[in-house]
Design an enzyme around this catalytic site. Structure first.
Site, PDB file in Angstrom:
ATOM      1  N   MET A   1      28.786  29.504  12.676  1.00  0.00           N
ATOM      2  CA  MET A   1      29.823  28.361  12.427  1.00  0.00           C
ATOM      3  C   MET A   1      29.882  28.348  10.780  1.00  0.00           C
ATOM      4  O   MET A   1      29.367  27.117  10.197  1.00  0.00           O
ATOM      5  CB  MET A   1      29.315  27.316  13.031  1.00  0.00           C
ATOM      6  CG  MET A   1      29.216  27.145  14.507  1.00  0.00           C
ATOM      7  SD  MET A   1      30.853  27.408  15.214  1.00  0.00           S
ATOM      8  CE  MET A   1      31.696  25.820  14.796  1.00  0.00           C
ATOM      9  N   CYS A   2      30.725  29.062   9.989  1.00  0.00           N
ATOM     10  CA  CYS A   2      30.832  29.063   8.675  1.00  0.00           C
ATOM     11  C   CYS A   2      30.017  29.557   7.783  1.00  0.00           C
ATOM     12  O   CYS A   2      28.727  29.697   8.170  1.00  0.00           O
ATOM     13  CB  CYS A   2      31.358  27.550   8.503  1.00  0.00           C
ATOM     14  SG  CYS A   2      32.387  26.820   9.437  1.00  0.00           S
ATOM     15  N   ARG A   3      30.146  29.755   6.654  1.00  0.00           N
ATOM     16  CA  ARG A   3      29.098  30.271   5.593  1.00  0.00           C
ATOM     17  C   ARG A   3      29.808  29.500   4.397  1.00  0.00           C
ATOM     18  O   ARG A   3      31.012  29.365   4.210  1.00  0.00           O
ATOM     19  CB  ARG A   3      29.332  31.743   5.120  1.00  0.00           C
ATOM     20  CG  ARG A   3      28.878  32.498   6.286  1.00  0.00           C
ATOM     21  CD  ARG A   3      27.498  32.953   6.580  1.00  0.00           C
ATOM     22  NE  ARG A   3      26.886  31.639   7.360  1.00  0.00           N
ATOM     23  CZ  ARG A   3      25.535  31.599   7.670  1.00  0.00           C
ATOM     24  NH1 ARG A   3      24.719  32.413   7.192  1.00  0.00           N
ATOM     25  NH2 ARG A   3      25.377  30.697   8.266  1.00  0.00           N
TER      26      ARG A   3
END
Length: 259
Positions: A1-3
């Site tokens: 879920m995102c970086r």
């Protein structure tokens, strides 16, 4: 879920931090090495940076994958800054709110990003909506858990809380209302970086007096990278990094009844 990633250091092209490293945020959009949830971060991206003598950051955000934006390569090659926050997004609901849902969110001198997900969103946080003024709810940039968490953080910052206190109290409040949430938050005002490790990876690299980088994962194999333990608050500037444990509400002993 995102970086996501935040950096304080000498003024240099954005691409030197985001694109050039062998495992930079640009590459993490399709090949992250330590992401625990999701595999591709192609649902939008953004970068915010500070120009010299201007406390209010500029932002560049798009709804699509970073590798598909031909303008970003030119921008990253020539725009210079000594402080930035950037993120690539893996959306819970692909396409939801498009560019408006891409981090970093911004207000005044602050840039903010959330790597994770609120369990049971949105019903799990309905009780917390009542703690915010109606104007704050109407001003949400996007109808996402990240935008709502940002509103909670921002309310505390406006109330005078320092960045570390604002992030820590928000994480504990959301975790109590929505157990199982992943709440890796990242905040900067161009002079400091504040972050939480809560459910996903977080690392930092400090070259005292020169550069401090806080990121979801290392962008190279330099041995100076240090992993942040889970349930930890990180506060940093260009010269030092401080780690403080956060107490998980789920692990707290029950209160004794009053007699």
């Amino acid at each position: 879920m995102c970086r996501h990633l935040a950096c304080l250091g000498p003024s240099e092209p954005l691409g030197r931090i985001l694109v050039d490293p062998p495992h930079g945020l640009y590459r993490q959009s399709w090949a992250p090495r330590r992401q625990r949830y999701g595999t591709v971060n192609a649902d939008g991206f953004g970068v915010g940076w500070y120009a010299e003598d201007d406390p209010v950051p500029a932002r560049y955000r798009r709804a699509g994958p970073i590798w598909a934006d031909l303008s970003f390569a030119d921008l990253a090659r020539v725009v210079r800054s000594g402080a930035l926050l950037a993120a690539v997004r893996d959306a819970t609901l692909a396409g939801a709110d498009a560019e408006a849902a891409a981090a970093p969110f911004a207000q005044g001198p602050w840039l903010f990003s959330h790597n994770g997900a609120v369990a049971g969103w949105p019903s799990s946080l309905a009780v917390l909506a009542h703690t915010l003024p109606a104007a704050d709810l109407l001003a949400l940039e996007a109808r996402t858990d990240s935008a709502f968490v940002w509103a909670l953080v921002l309310a505390r910052l406006r109330g005078g809380d320092p960045g570390g206190q604002a992030l820590a109290d928000t994480v504990l409040e959301v975790a109590a209302a929505a157990p199982g949430s992943r709440l890796n938050l990242l905040l900067t005002d161009g002079a400091t970086i504040t972050a939480t490790a809560w459910g996903d990876s977080l690392w930092y690299r400090a070259d005292p007096g020169r550069r401090t980088v806080v990121a979801s994962e290392p962008y190279d194999d330099d041995p100076r990278w240090q992993e942040v333990p889970d349930r930890t608050l990180l506060t940093a500037n260009r010269t030092e990094v401080l780690l403080t444990p956060l107490k998980d509400p789920a692990s707290a002993p029950p209160e004794e009844p009053l007699t």
